[in-house]
Scaffold this motif. Structure first.
Motif, PDB file in Angstrom:
ATOM      1  N   ALA A   8       0.827  -1.212   0.000  1.00 18.71           N
ATOM      2  CA  ALA A   8       0.000   0.000   0.000  1.00 18.71           C
ATOM      3  C   ALA A   8       0.858   1.257   0.000  1.00 18.71           C
ATOM      4  N   GLU A   9       1.936   1.248   0.768  1.00 20.04           N
ATOM      5  CA  GLU A   9       2.820   2.417   0.821  1.00 20.04           C
ATOM      6  C   GLU A   9       3.339   2.759  -0.570  1.00 20.04           C
ATOM      7  N   GLU A  10       3.728   1.755  -1.319  1.00 21.23           N
ATOM      8  CA  GLU A  10       4.298   1.998  -2.639  1.00 21.23           C
ATOM      9  C   GLU A  10       3.232   2.398  -3.649  1.00 21.23           C
ATOM     10  N   LEU A  11       2.083   1.746  -3.601  1.00 19.09           N
ATOM     11  CA  LEU A  11       1.053   1.978  -4.611  1.00 19.09           C
ATOM     12  C   LEU A  11       0.467   3.378  -4.547  1.00 19.09           C
ATOM     13  N   VAL A  12       0.420   3.991  -3.377  1.00 22.19           N
ATOM     14  CA  VAL A  12      -0.152   5.331  -3.290  1.00 22.19           C
ATOM     15  C   VAL A  12       0.913   6.416  -3.240  1.00 22.19           C
ATOM     16  N   SER A  13       2.163   6.030  -3.465  1.00 27.22           N
ATOM     17  CA  SER A  13       3.255   6.992  -3.311  1.00 27.22           C
ATOM     18  C   SER A  13       3.513   7.816  -4.561  1.00 27.22           C
ATOM     19  N   ARG A  14       2.835   7.499  -5.669  1.00 28.48           N
ATOM     20  CA  ARG A  14       3.138   8.164  -6.938  1.00 28.48           C
ATOM     21  C   ARG A  14       1.860   8.736  -7.546  1.00 28.48           C
ATOM     22  N   PRO A  15       1.428   9.880  -7.070  1.00 30.32           N
ATOM     23  CA  PRO A  15       0.188  10.487  -7.578  1.00 30.32           C
ATOM     24  C   PRO A  15       0.234  10.669  -9.090  1.00 30.32           C
ATOM     25  N   GLY A  16      -0.862  10.347  -9.740  1.00 34.08           N
ATOM     26  CA  GLY A  16      -0.988  10.566 -11.168  1.00 34.08           C
ATOM     27  C   GLY A  16      -0.485   9.443 -12.036  1.00 34.08           C
TER      28      GLY A  16
END
Length: 612
Positions: free
Chosen positions: A108-116
């Motif tokens: 989860a930390e990685e998947l939401v770390s890159r907006p757009g």
């Protein structure tokens, strides 16, 4: 590039993936459970992993709101990670659940770390890599051949393939959702293939698996979870997986730690540092895990003294979500069940039919830990939770239900009678006086997340209330203060009915039931009414008759019969009259009142009586 943007208008697709994973795991949970040998063949890896996923699913529903319309950015990326990670941690039980919660947090930390950004193969590989790193860090002494190895090798396969052919999975930014779903499913299917290969290699890396003829339960469970996500994204059946036979029914040299209770609990506070608690916990047991953050820790330990384990955190934070499982009882149930269903103790790992029930884990490695049933998930790829099966059943025999019950009893006949009504039992001995932690372990064994406790003695009520307060499950203590009253009330227990409704129904029966008993006097009466060994008859707690057994029983029966439709009599193991002699006592005096006689087997009372 693949799948939907991280800035999706809602979390519905993510929820569908988690629900698909949970549904597929539920469909093979017994198979996962029965692979468990390392470090203890207690059999609940599938249960523990399912509980963790279910906690995530419920948290996603909470975050989305009633109309499921809140966007990721409206909720907040950090809020999503923290909320989902905390839900997974608090919902986890056993090594398997705790390690899975760390995999979820890392991804989860990685998947939401890159907006757009769209979620492409590179981001999936990065998420899996971060997940594996978090899981390895959570374990004091990681063991290869376990769920840790499987997670790492999945990430490595996707990363390597992505480096070789970046164009193969590339999509245009305006690709329709259906095409995005198929693309990400293709990437995850390659992860499933890598996971299956890793699972098969596990016995080469871990002697305990090789000796027992199984693969690692936690690693296999992780592959099942990914296959369920693929099915949800495609709206089709999951990719085919190998089936594995249960572990051989023997206990290799690691067969158990020397400790009895698998203990799990959460600690909430501030400035919590997991490292400072490891040494005092390791002095009390083994298989110690302490993971989380400064505000919330989840603790797992195998110990003989759960109370001292929780006391390690006195003054540091508040202990909650306590779950205690009796591993000796789990192993006995597992060996008895697998030994009676035709499983071969020498059957090698490999292809096998579906089936079985009990899990796998590892001290310092794969999943393991406590056991608990949860609500069954229906068979659809993204299906919701659905209760099924009977209300309860004899120890380890029941399918998971919404609401179950446990009664404190004494006597083999009473155990059977409660089991016939779907009620689990805890042997309270002749004095019906179990400890709080024995009650917690009994609550744990009920394959339901909502549990009624029937104390069956006034002496048990305080311990039962304390166990209900501490338990990780939703628990209500029903004021059934005798075994015969509890048995009468249990007729109204229904596994698919909510906890509060079941409690109300049982309380209504208890309000109508009158009880009595006849027992040999343990000592002389101070008022001179009876001598040691003579019969003493009770209505409720009041002494109403004494003398010879036959005359005393007759007087109690007639007193209870007044206004009753049914009299129930439970004969103890030393009852001085057989059923025919009891029936002859009354010589038609009961009129229309029906007398039902059963064997209770209790040691302290010759007869237990109830009138309805």
């Amino acid at each position: 590039m693949m799948q939907t943007a991280v800035t999706d208008t809602n979390l519905l697709r993510f929820r569908a993936a988690v629900a698909g994973a949970l549904a597929h795991l539920e469909s093979r949970r017994q198979e996962v459970n029965d692979l468990n040998v390392f470090p203890v063949a207690d059999g609940d890896t599938g249960d523990n992993m399912a509980l963790t996923l279910r906690a995530v699913l419920e948290e996603l529903d909470r975050l989305q709101g009633a109309d499921a319309s809140r966007t990721i950015d409206e909720i907040g990326r950090e809020e999503i990670v923290q909320s989902v990670a905390r839900a997974a941690l608090l919902g986890a039980r056993g090594n398997s659940g705790v390690i899975l919660s760390q995999l979820i947090r890392g991804a989860a930390e990685e998947l939401v770390s890159r907006p757009g950004e769209l979620i492409d193969a590179a981001l999936i590989a990065a998420a899996l890599e971060n997940a594996a790193e978090r899981a390895y860090a959570s374990v004091r002494n990681p063991a290869e051949g376990t769920i840790l190895t499987v997670a790492r090798e999945m990430a490595e396969r996707i990363a390597a393939e992505n480096e070789r052919d970046r164009a193969r999975t590339r999509l245009e930014p305006d690709a329709p959702p259906e095409l995005q779903d198929r693309a990400i499913a293709a990437t995850l299917e390659r992860a499933v293939a890598a996971g299956q290969e890793s699972v098969k290699r596990g016995p080469e890396l871990l002697a305990a698996l090789r000796d027992a003829g199984v693969v690692d339960a936690g690693g296999y469970g992780l592959v099942v979870i990914f296959a369920g996500v693929v099915a949800a994204l495609r709206g089709d059946d999951p990719p085919p997986l190998d089936h594995y036979a249960p572990a051989r029914i023997h206990h290799p040299e690691h067969h158990s730690s020397t400790h009895r209770y698998c203990t799990n609990f959460a600690v909430t506070g501030s400035a919590l540092e997991s490292e400072r608690f490891l040494a005092p916990l390791e002095a009390l047991g083994d298989c110690v895990l302490v993971v989380g953050d400064a505000a919330t820790l989840k603790v797992h330990i195998h110990t003989d003294d759960p109370e001292r384990a929780t006391a390690v955190f006195d003054g540091a934070g508040e202990v909650s979500h306590l779950d205690v499982a009796d591993m000796r009882a789990q192993m006995a149930e597992r060996d008895g069940r697998l030994g009676s269903n035709g499983s071969s103790p020498s059957q090698p790992f490999g292809q096998s039919a579906d089936g079985a029930h009990n899990l796998g884990g590892a001290c310092g490695g794969p999943a393991n830990g406590s056991a608990v049933g949860g609500l069954a998930v229906n068979g659809s790829a993204v299906g919701g939770l659905a209760a099924s099966g009977p209300a309860g059943g004899g120890a380890g025999a029941a399918a998971p239900t919404r609401c179950g019950a446990v009664a404190v009893v004494s006597g083999e006949g009473l155990k059977r009678l409660f089991a016939e009504l779907g009620v689990h039992t805890l042997d309270g001995g002749p004095t019906l006086n179990p400890s709080t932690y024995e009650l917690l372990a009994a609550i744990h064994e009920v394959p339901s997340e909502e549990v009624l406790v029937l104390p069956c003695s006034p002496n048990v009520v305080m311990a039962a209330e304390r166990a209900a307060e501490l338990s990780d499950k939703q628990v209500v203590v029903v004021p059934a203060l005798s075994q015969q009253a509890a048995l009468a009330a249990s007729v109204e227990l229904f596994g698919d009915r909510p906890l509060e409704q079941n409690a109300q129904a049982l309380n209504e029966v208890l309000a109508r039931v009158r009880t009595g008993a006849v027992a040999p006097a343990a000592r002389a009466d101070p008022q001179g009414r009876f001598a040691p060994g003579e019969a003493v008859g009770f209505l409720g707690e009041e002494v109403v008759a004494w003398g010879e057994p036959a005359a005393t029983l007759r007087q109690v029966l007639l007193a209870l019969a007044d206004g009753a439709e049914l009299l129930s009599l439970l004969a103890g193991e030393q009852a001085p009259l057989d059923p025919a002699a009891v029936a002859a006592l009354l010589d038609g005096e009961l009129g229309a009142v029906e007398l039902e006689q059963r064997e209770g087997g209790q040691s302290a009372y010759w007869w237990l009586l109830a009138a309805e």
